[in-house]
Design a protein around this motif. Structure first.
Motif, mmCIF file in Angstrom:
data_model
loop_
_atom_site.group_PDB
_atom_site.id
_atom_site.type_symbol
_atom_site.label_atom_id
_atom_site.label_comp_id
_atom_site.label_asym_id
_atom_site.label_seq_id
_atom_site.Cartn_x
_atom_site.Cartn_y
_atom_site.Cartn_z
ATOM 1 N N ASP A 24 37.735 47.642 91.954
ATOM 2 C CA ASP A 24 39.222 46.623 92.049
ATOM 3 C C ASP A 24 38.563 45.464 91.695
ATOM 4 O OD1 ASP A 24 40.817 48.533 95.073
ATOM 5 O OD2 ASP A 24 40.834 48.773 92.787
ATOM 6 N N THR A 25 37.172 45.076 92.026
ATOM 7 C CA THR A 25 36.104 43.551 92.080
ATOM 8 C C THR A 25 35.230 43.841 91.191
ATOM 9 O OG1 THR A 25 35.472 43.604 94.032
ATOM 10 C CG2 THR A 25 37.922 42.696 94.201
ATOM 11 N N PRO A 26 35.379 42.396 90.213
ATOM 12 C CA PRO A 26 33.995 42.529 89.738
ATOM 13 C C PRO A 26 32.526 43.083 90.416
ATOM 14 C CG PRO A 26 35.026 40.428 89.131
ATOM 15 C CD PRO A 26 35.967 41.367 89.916
ATOM 16 N N ALA A 27 31.707 43.997 89.662
ATOM 17 C CA ALA A 27 30.745 43.767 90.306
ATOM 18 C C ALA A 27 29.930 42.894 90.473
ATOM 19 C CB ALA A 27 30.236 45.445 89.976
ATOM 20 N N PRO A 28 29.183 42.944 91.291
ATOM 21 C CA PRO A 28 28.330 42.026 91.067
ATOM 22 C C PRO A 28 26.949 41.933 89.802
ATOM 23 C CG PRO A 28 28.001 42.518 93.347
ATOM 24 C CD PRO A 28 28.939 43.398 92.235
ATOM 25 N N SER A 29 26.413 41.446 89.942
ATOM 26 C CA SER A 29 24.572 41.709 89.014
ATOM 27 C C SER A 29 23.191 41.662 89.104
ATOM 28 C CB SER A 29 24.401 41.564 87.432
ATOM 29 O OG SER A 29 24.577 39.904 87.927
ATOM 30 N N SER A 87 24.677 37.351 88.881
ATOM 31 C CA SER A 87 26.211 36.115 88.896
ATOM 32 C C SER A 87 27.772 37.195 89.816
ATOM 33 C CB SER A 87 26.778 35.321 87.956
ATOM 34 O OG SER A 87 26.938 36.737 86.809
ATOM 35 N N ASP A 88 28.706 36.772 89.730
ATOM 36 C CA ASP A 88 29.610 36.749 90.762
ATOM 37 C C ASP A 88 29.069 37.259 91.991
ATOM 38 O OD1 ASP A 88 30.925 36.876 88.249
ATOM 39 O OD2 ASP A 88 30.145 38.909 86.861
ATOM 40 N N TRP A 89 28.951 37.272 92.564
ATOM 41 C CA TRP A 89 28.183 37.844 94.257
ATOM 42 C C TRP A 89 28.958 36.520 95.364
ATOM 43 C CZ3 TRP A 89 24.449 40.435 96.877
ATOM 44 C CH2 TRP A 89 24.157 41.159 95.335
ATOM 45 N N GLN A 90 30.219 36.345 94.862
ATOM 46 C CA GLN A 90 31.303 35.765 95.299
ATOM 47 C C GLN A 90 31.883 36.386 97.098
ATOM 48 O OE1 GLN A 90 31.028 35.474 92.626
ATOM 49 N NE2 GLN A 90 31.534 33.320 91.306
ATOM 50 N N ASP A 91 32.405 37.668 95.937
ATOM 51 C CA ASP A 91 33.038 39.115 97.369
ATOM 52 C C ASP A 91 31.843 39.111 98.031
ATOM 53 O OD1 ASP A 91 35.452 37.595 96.822
ATOM 54 O OD2 ASP A 91 35.449 39.072 94.216
#
Length: 295
Positions: A24-29, A87-91
């Motif tokens: 549901d949310t972008p997966a972090p790399s 990146s994309d670790w906000q959640d």
């Protein structure tokens, strides 16, 4: 470890409540980091031969912008200059490294992202492990607790019950097994390898009064820990405690702690259950409070 069959994979998906739909949310790399080789020669090992197999990993840290940074051991008892690792670790609420092929090096990390658990292989696409993981407020992989080879995963639910998920070696997990209750007394639970020199992976846990406790591993997934023993008090000076393995490359698992001023300290492992850590050594003078998550 042999590859699991398609049927076993399906069973693992069912057991963890996952499905084939996209996240549901972008997966972090997450990118890998270069780490030093293990020390050579048994004379460099402070404990038994088993301790020579302590994992060696970078310390990963997530900043407030959702960027993740890797700090590999520098081979001199500290950490090297950081490098960008994702990146994309906000959640991401929780994350923990995992060794899937038993070579002493992490191959990726499990990350709790909202309601989902993802496995993030280094330098590759994420794998959705399962849904329903918002019931857990702490997830950590202390290594191989069940004896099968690959790292396993511990998860604590909101009522303080601790559960163990065994790893298949590919990021997927078995059904959960109850470890015990009352674990909400702890603010931090961590471990990454053998702390006592008996060849079994252990964990430490810090309680709300600042006492650190050692739980020796048994190697039995049905009862993975012995009764706790006290390490020492005064640990409330730290707002984060984490183990990623052997930082000083002496063959024994270590512990890293961050104080309230943002300084970072290393507690070198001894391989002794009675006194598992040496006196602390400062390895970061400040600025570490910029990170909201370390693993």
């Amino acid at each position: 470890m042999a590859r699991v069959s398609a049927a076993a994979l399906t069973a693992a998906l069912v057991a963890t409540g996952s499905n084939a739909v996209a996240a549901d949310t972008p997966a972090p790399s997450l990118a890998s980091a270069d780490v030093p080789a293990k020390a050579s020669g048994t004379s460099k090992f402070a404990a038994t031969a088993e301790a020579a197999y302590a994992p060696i990993n970078a310390l990963y840290a997530v900043d407030k912008n959702g960027e993740v940074w890797a700090y590999p051991p520098n081979g001199e008892g500290g950490l090297d200059t950081r490098s960008w690792a994702g990146s994309d670790w906000q959640d991401v609420r929780q994350a923990t490294q995992a060794d899937q092929d038993s070579d002493g090096l992490a191959d990726g990390a499990w990350a709790a992202v909202g309601n989902q658990l993802h496995y993030l292989p280094f330098d590759s696409d994420s794998i959705l492990v399962g849904n329903g993981w918002n019931i857990y407020n702490r997830v950590t992989s202390a290594g191989n607790l069940g004896g099968a080879g690959a790292d396993d995963l511990l998860a604590r639910d909101g009522s303080g019950v601790l559960w163990l998920y065994l790893g298949y070696g590919n990021g997927k997990l078995t059904q959960r097994y109850k470890v015990g209750s009352g674990w909400n007394t702890y603010t931090h639970i961590t471990g990454k390898g053998d702390l006592t020199g008996d060849g079994k992976d252990d964990i430490v846990a810090k309680d709300g009064s600042g006492v650190l406790w050692l739980y020796k591993g048994t190697g039995n997934y049905k009862a993975p820990f012995q009764s706790r023993t006290r390490v020492g008090g005064g640990w409330n000076t730290y707002n984060d405690v984490v183990s990623v393995g052997d930082i000083d490359i002496d063959g024994v698992t270590d512990l890293v702690a961050r104080d309230k001023n943002g300084a970072l300290y290393l507690y070198k492992g001894t391989g002794s259950a009675s006194t598992p850590f040496k006196s602390r050594v400062k390895i970061g003078s400040g600025g570490w409070n910029t990170y909201r998550l370390m693993f």
